[in-house]
Design an enzyme around this catalytic site. Structure first.
Site, PDB file in Angstrom:
ATOM      1  CG  ASP A   6      -1.869   1.152   1.297  1.00  0.00           C
ATOM      2  OD1 ASP A   6      -1.663   2.139   0.560  1.00  0.00           O
ATOM      3  OD2 ASP A   6      -2.832   1.087   2.087  1.00  0.00           O
TER       4      ASP A   6
ATOM      5  CG  ASN B  89       1.442   2.896 -13.967  1.00  0.00           C
ATOM      6  OD1 ASN B  89       1.029   3.649 -14.845  1.00  0.00           O
ATOM      7  ND2 ASN B  89       0.654   1.997 -13.387  1.00  0.00           N
TER       8      ASN B  89
ATOM      9  CE  LYS C 285      17.721   9.482  -2.186  1.00  0.00           C
ATOM     10  NZ  LYS C 285      17.401  10.611  -1.274  1.00  0.00           N
TER      11      LYS C 285
ATOM     12  CB  SER D 297       4.860  13.604 -15.418  1.00  0.00           C
ATOM     13  OG  SER D 297       4.481  14.913 -15.058  1.00  0.00           O
TER      14      SER D 297
ATOM     15  CE1 TYR E 248      -3.251  11.993 -11.313  1.00  0.00           C
ATOM     16  CE2 TYR E 248      -3.352  13.766 -12.934  1.00  0.00           C
ATOM     17  CZ  TYR E 248      -3.061  12.453 -12.616  1.00  0.00           C
ATOM     18  OH  TYR E 248      -2.550  11.614 -13.573  1.00  0.00           O
TER      19      TYR E 248
ATOM     20  CE  LYS F 230       0.410  11.453 -11.814  1.00  0.00           C
ATOM     21  NZ  LYS F 230       1.210  10.203 -11.767  1.00  0.00           N
TER      22      LYS F 230
END
Length: 268
Positions: A56, A83, A114, A130, A154, A158
Site C-alpha cells: 500500500d 506508474n 531512493k 507525470s 493531482y 504530478k
C-alpha cells in the site's frame, strides 16, 4: 537481452498493459498492487515469469518493505516504472493528516526510487509517470496544512513528481540511472480517467508504448532529467517551476523532511 522491470500500480490500466507487452517481449516483469487478489488475476494475464508484490503506497512502511523484498530477491533491477497514481479516493486525507494523492503520487515513488537505487545500474532507468495536469506545488502539502480539491491535489502531485525527477537526475549525474518524467498522453482509457472525468478515454496502447520506449529504447538513453510529453510526441518543457533548480530542491527538501517524520514515528 532480457531485463528485470518493476511496474508499480500494474493490476489494471496502463500499468497492466505495459506489463503484458514487456512480458511478451521476454522481460522479467515485477508487478505491484495493493490487492493480493487483483495481483493474482494480473499475474495470470501477464504470464511468463512475472512475479507479484503487495504494498500500500500510502504507507511508507509498506514502501520500505516493498523495496526490501525486491532487493532480497534481485541483485539488479534494470528499470523502475513509477506508474501507480490516484485522483479520486474515498478519503482524501491519510490517518497522519496528509493528502492521499500527494503521498501516493509524489512521496511514495520518491522513497521507493531512493531505496532501490543501489540495485539499479548506471545504464538502468527510472520512468516516472507525470501528466499534462501540473500546478505549482504548495509546500504546505508536505506538512499536512493544505486542503486541496481532487484536481488541485493531482496536478500538484504530478508536478512534484516531475520536480523531484529533475532534481534527482541532476544530483546523480553520470553516476546513476536515467531519471525520466513522462506524460504518457492525456485522457487515456484508464480507470482513473473514467472515475475523474466520466469519459471512456483514448487507446491505452498509446501510453503503454511510450512507457516501453522510455524504459528500453536508445532514444531515451541520454534523457535523464528530461520530460517527454506524449501529447506532443516529443521532449518538451514541463511546468516552468520544474525548470527552476532552486524550487526543485525546495520540494525535495520538503519531501525528505516529511519522510524523516514518517520513518522516525513508532510503527503501529
Amino acid at each position: 537481452m532480457s531485463k528485470t522491470i518493476l511496474i508499480t500500480g500494474s493490476t489494471d490500466g496502463i500499468g497492466l498493459l505495459t506489463a503484458k507487452k514487456l512480458a511478451a517481449m521476454g522481460h522479467k516483469v515485477l508487478l505491484h498492487g495493493r490487492s493480493k487478489q487483483k495481483l493474482e488475476i494480473a499475474l495470470a494475464e501477464v504470464g511468463g515469469t512475472a512475479e507479484a508484490f503487495v504494498a500500500d503506497l500510502s504507507k511508507m512502511e509498506d514502501v520500505e518493505a516493498l523495496a526490501r523484498d525486491i532487493i532480497a530477491k534481485y541483485e539488479t533491477l534494470d528499470v523502475l516504472i513509477n506508474n501507480a497514481g490516484v485522483f479520486k479516493v474515498p478519503n482524501a486525507v491519510t490517518k497522519d493528516g496528509f493528502d492521499f494523492r500527494i503521498i501516493v503520487n509524489t512521496v511514495a515513488p520518491y522513497l521507493l526510487t531512493k531505496l532501490l537505487l543501489p540495485i539499479i545500474p548506471i545504464e538502468g532507468r527510472v520512468v516516472n509517470l507525470s501528466s499534462a495536469a501540473q500546478a505549482s506545488v504548495d509546500l504546505n502539502v508536505f506538512t499536512g496544512r493544505a486542503s486541496l480539491s481532487d484536481s488541485e491535489a493531482y496536478a500538484q502531485s504530478k508536478l512534484g513528481l516531475t520536480m523531484w525527477s529533475m532534481h534527482l537526475a541532476k544530483t546523480l549525474g553520470k553516476d546513476g540511472p536515467a531519471i525520466i518524467a513522462v506524460n504518457p498522453s492525456s485522457f487515456l482509457a484508464s480507470k482513473m480517467v473514467k472515475e475523474a472525468y466520466g469519459v471512456k478515454g483514448n487507446d491505452l496502447n498509446v501510453g503503454a508504448d511510450i512507457l516501453i520506449s522510455a524504459a528500453l529504447s536508445k532514444e531515451f538513453s541520454d534523457s535523464s532529467g528530461r520530460y517527454f510529453d506524449n501529447d506532443q510526441g516529443r521532449f518538451a518543457n514541463p511546468h516552468h517551476d520544474a525548470l527552476d533548480a532552486h524550487k526543485n530542491q525546495r520540494v525535495v527538501a520538503a519531501i525528505e523532511s516529511m519522510l524523516t517524520g514518517f520513518l522516525a514515528s513508532p510503527r503501529a
